[in-house]
Design an enzyme around this catalytic site. Sequence first.
Site, PDB file in Angstrom:
ATOM      1  N   HIS A 350       0.800  -1.234   0.000  1.00  0.00           N
ATOM      2  CA  HIS A 350       0.000   0.000   0.000  1.00  0.00           C
ATOM      3  C   HIS A 350       0.826   1.274   0.000  1.00  0.00           C
ATOM      4  O   HIS A 350       0.276   2.360   0.191  1.00  0.00           O
ATOM      5  CB  HIS A 350      -0.911   0.055   1.231  1.00  0.00           C
ATOM      6  N   ARG A 537      -5.374  11.744   6.438  1.00  0.00           N
ATOM      7  CA  ARG A 537      -4.332  11.858   7.456  1.00  0.00           C
ATOM      8  C   ARG A 537      -3.405  13.023   7.113  1.00  0.00           C
ATOM      9  O   ARG A 537      -3.201  13.353   5.941  1.00  0.00           O
ATOM     10  CB  ARG A 537      -3.543  10.547   7.558  1.00  0.00           C
ATOM     11  N   LYS A 542       1.185  14.436   1.540  1.00  0.00           N
ATOM     12  CA  LYS A 542      -0.180  14.756   1.093  1.00  0.00           C
ATOM     13  C   LYS A 542      -0.360  16.262   0.873  1.00  0.00           C
ATOM     14  O   LYS A 542      -1.339  16.716   0.321  1.00  0.00           O
ATOM     15  CB  LYS A 542      -1.200  14.239   2.105  1.00  0.00           C
ATOM     16  N   THR A 644      -8.425   6.971  -1.623  1.00  0.00           N
ATOM     17  CA  THR A 644      -9.771   6.425  -1.811  1.00  0.00           C
ATOM     18  C   THR A 644     -10.829   7.501  -1.564  1.00  0.00           C
ATOM     19  O   THR A 644     -11.940   7.391  -2.075  1.00  0.00           O
ATOM     20  CB  THR A 644     -10.023   5.219  -0.875  1.00  0.00           C
ATOM     21  N   LYS A 648     -14.691   8.745  -3.358  1.00  0.00           N
ATOM     22  CA  LYS A 648     -15.930   9.066  -2.634  1.00  0.00           C
ATOM     23  C   LYS A 648     -16.434  10.460  -3.025  1.00  0.00           C
ATOM     24  O   LYS A 648     -17.632  10.671  -3.227  1.00  0.00           O
ATOM     25  CB  LYS A 648     -15.678   9.012  -1.117  1.00  0.00           C
TER      26      LYS A 648
HETATM   27  C1  Z16 Z   1      -2.429   3.367   4.876  1.00  0.00           C
HETATM   28  O1  Z16 Z   1      -3.623   3.848   5.228  1.00  0.00           O
HETATM   29  C2  Z16 Z   1      -1.999   3.393   3.551  1.00  0.00           C
HETATM   30  C3  Z16 Z   1      -0.777   2.862   3.248  1.00  0.00           C
HETATM   31  C4  Z16 Z   1       0.023   2.289   4.242  1.00  0.00           C
HETATM   32  O2  Z16 Z   1       1.186   1.729   3.928  1.00  0.00           O
HETATM   33  C5  Z16 Z   1      -0.382   2.259   5.549  1.00  0.00           C
HETATM   34  C6  Z16 Z   1      -1.607   2.785   5.863  1.00  0.00           C
HETATM   35 CL1  Z16 Z   1      -2.166   2.722   7.484  1.00  0.00          CL
HETATM   36  C7  Z16 Z   1      -2.920   3.959   2.503  1.00  0.00           C
HETATM   37  C8  Z16 Z   1      -2.257   4.703   1.363  1.00  0.00           C
HETATM   38  O3  Z16 Z   1      -1.509   5.781   1.868  1.00  0.00           O
HETATM   39  C9  Z16 Z   1      -3.327   5.213   0.395  1.00  0.00           C
HETATM   40  O4  Z16 Z   1      -2.760   5.829  -0.731  1.00  0.00           O
HETATM   41  C10 Z16 Z   1      -4.205   4.053  -0.077  1.00  0.00           C
HETATM   42  O5  Z16 Z   1      -5.305   4.535  -0.812  1.00  0.00           O
HETATM   43  C11 Z16 Z   1      -4.720   3.263   1.105  1.00  0.00           C
HETATM   44  O6  Z16 Z   1      -3.662   2.856   1.952  1.00  0.00           O
HETATM   45  C12 Z16 Z   1      -5.470   2.012   0.678  1.00  0.00           C
HETATM   46  O7  Z16 Z   1      -4.725   1.272  -0.240  1.00  0.00           O
END
Ligand code: Z16
Length: 797
Positions: A350, A537, A542, A644, A648
Amino acid sequence: MEQLTKEQFIKAFKAQLHTDYLVDNNEATAEEHFRTLGKLIKQYVMSDWLRRRDEIVKEQKKTAYYFSIEFLPGKMLQTNLLNLGIYDLVSEALADINVDLAVLVEAERDMALGNGGLGRLASCFMDSLPTIGAPGFGNGIRYKYGLFKQRIVNGYQVELPDAWLPSEGSVWETKKPHSAVDVKIYGSVYLAPQEDGALKPIYENVKTLHAVPYDVIQIGFNNGVVNNLRLWDVELPEKYELDYQTLADRRRVEDITSFLYPDDSSRDGQAMRLIQEYFMVSAGLQTIVASYAKMHLPMAKIHEKVAVHINDTHPAMAVPELMRILMDDYGVKWDDAWATTCKVMSYTNHTVLSEALEKWDTGLFKEIVPRIHQIVGEIDRKFVKEWVGKVDTGIIDRTRIVQNNQIHMANLAIIGGHSVNGVAKLHTELLIEDVLKEFYVLFPEKFNNKTNGIAQRRWSQIANPGMSTLLDDLIGKGWRSNIHELSKLEEVLTRSDVQTSFYQVKQANKQKLADYVKKTLDIDLPIDAIFDVQVKRLHAYKRQLLNVMHIIKLYQDLKADPGLEMTPRVFIFGAKAAPGYHFAKSVIKIINELANLINYDTSLNDKLKVVFLENYNVSLAELIVPAADVSEQISTAGKEASGTSNMKFMMNGALTLATLDGANIEIKDAVGEDNIVIFGMDKDAVYAHYDKHDYNSRAIYDSDPTIKRVVDAFIDGTIPNTHYEGHEIWDALISYNDEYFLLEDFTDYAEKQAYISALYQDKPSWQAKVIKNIANSGRFSSDDTIEGYAKDIWGII
Ligand code: Z16
C-alpha cells in the site's frame, strides 16, 4: 430469511427492550433503542449466518481470509439495514412508535480500529465480499481502544483514548469462547532429533496467551449472504495462570489487544506491535488449518481450499507461521509445506514510502518469536541458495529477507507468496520499475494491479440520501443494485432542470454541514461559497501545506485589495496527525491559527473562511463528502499509492483538483481531462529531480516574489501564535530544500484554483462536469475490485 412485517417488527422490538432493559419503549434511552435494534438485526440474520457456515463446510468451498491489522468500519446500523432490504420498513415502524431512526444512528459508536485508507479499504472489502457472494472472511484484532479521539485545544492536537467498546461488547459481535486457541511467545526453542531423523521443536519458558475470537457479522447487499469478520481478543489462560502471578504480568498480557498503534506510515519497532502481529496471525492460522484438517484432505494441498491475504506487511508472519503449523503440528515436510504456503499466501503493498515497509530487529524478533525466527532464517538461507549463480549477487543481497540484522517483512511476504499487487495503476508501475524492481526480475509473474474501490452503497445511498432520491427520479432505481447504471446520467447532464436539481441537492448538503460547523465551532459558513475540502491523514507528502500556502495567498490578495472580486471560498480540513509526528502537528496548529485570523477578519467580507474539523473519522466523512464542491487530492506525484477519498468525492459530485498521482489518474481517464482539474509535476518530472538532484527551492523562493511573500508569511508575524511552528515550516521549505516540491507546484496550483473560481460562476458548465463525475464513478466500486482479488488472486469464485 422470512419476510418481515412492520407489526412483527414493532412487537419484537418492544419485547426485546423489555427483556433486556426492563423498560417500555417510551422510557428507553437512544443507546438502549440502538442496542435493541442491533440485537434484532443479529437475530434476524442468524439463520443466514449459520446456513452460510454450513454451506461452506459441506461444499468444501475454497475460502479467502483477509488478514489485516486494521479495520475501519465506522457505524454499521444503516449499512446493515440497507443491505438487508429493511431500511424503510424499520424506519417507518420506529416512527410509528415515536422513535427516530436518526437518533439511534447517532447513538452508535464509531468503530475505528484503523488509521486511514488501509483500514477503511479493508472494511469496504468486508462489505463487498458477501455482496458478490464470495467466501471471504476478515481476520484482525479487537482493540479495546481504537484510533485516538482528536481534540483541538488552543489550535493544537490533543489525543484522547477512544473507548469505543461498551462494557457489554459491540452489538454486532458474537464471542466464541469454544473457538479460542493458544498462542506462544517468548522463551526458547531447540530442535530435538527424533528416531526417524526429523527435528522436533522443544519449547522452554514460553508465555502462553489465550486468543478468543469475536465474530462480527458482515451482511451482503440484498442476497441473504452473511460473512464474518473475526477479531481476536487476548485473555489469560487458566491453565497457565502460574505464568502470570503479579498484577503487572497480567496487565502486560491484557495490553496486547488494548490499543491500535496510531501511526499510518512509519513504525519504530515496538515489541508490543510485533506481539500484536504474531498474536493475530497465529490465532487466525491455527483456526484455519484446524478447520481444513476436518475435511480430511492432504495437508500439502491446503492451497486448494484456503487463500490467506497479507494486507500490507503487518501480517507477513503468516508465511513462517503457516510453515510452522504445517511442519510442527501436522508433520508436513519442509518442501511440501513451502510449496503449499507460497500458493496460499498473497500480499498487497500500500505504499512506496520506505519507512512504512516494516523491518524488525533480529534480536527482538528472536526474543519474541524464537521458532518463527528459525523458520525465517531457513527461508532466507534457501532463497539465497536457490538464486546464487542465476542472478547478480547484488540483487540477492537486496531482496533477501535478513539483511544487516534486520528482517524485511515485505521481502518475506513477496518471497513466501504467489501474488504481489499495488493499489492503483501508477502505484503498481512504480513497484515494478522502482521500489520492488529487483523482485520483478526474480518473480515477474507475481506482480499485478488491483485499483482500490469504495463501498458505493455507504458513500451514496447512506451518506447522500438527497442525491439518491434525485437519481431514482432521473434514471430509475436500478443504480442502487447496479452502480454502473449511473452512466445513464450521461444522457441528461446538459439538461438545465437536471443541473438545477443536482445543485439544489448539493446546497442542501452544504447547509447540513454548515449547521454542524455552526453548532460545533460557532462559525457561519456561506453556502453560496465553494466548499473546498481536504480530509485525510496529515502527512507531508499529502501536502496540506500547499493548500495552506494558497489560502495565505488569497488572504494577502484580499488584504491588499479589499474590493477584489473573488468567488467566495470555504476551505475545510479534517486530519489526524500521528502523535509522534512533530511536523504534521505543526501544520495543524498553523491551519487553526490561520483559520482564527481569517474567520474573524470582517474586512474580508465573508469571501474567505477556513475550518478545521476535529476528530475526522468515518461518520464525519459521511457528512463532509456529500457537501464538497472541490476535492483536494494534491500529493506529490508518485507518493500516494491510490487514495480512496478521491473516489468518494467524485461519486458525490465534487470536482477533483489533483496531481497525476495514485488513482487520480484513473479518475481522469474515467471522466476525461475536461472534467477534472490537474496541476503540477507528474511522476516523471518528480523522478527527474530525484535523478538529477537539481531541485533548488531557495532559487524559486528568491526569484518568485509571490512565493516569497507567501512563504515569509510563516515567519513574519502574519499568523499569530505560531512563532515556533512557522519557523519549522519555513525551514522545511527553504533550508531543507522542500522535500515534497511545494514551491515548484505552487504557481500551477494557484492558477488552477483561480480557474476553478471562474468556472464555478458558470453554473451550467460546472454542473455538467459534476454530473459527468457522478456518471462515471461506478468503476470505483469495491464490489468490482474485490471480484478481481477473488478471481485472479484467490481463485474463490
Ligand atoms: C495506509 O492507510 C496506507 C498505506 C500504508 O502503507 C499504511 C496505511 Cl495505514 C494507505 C495509502 O496511503 C493510500 O494511498 C491508499 O489509498 C490506502 O492505503 C489504501 O490502499
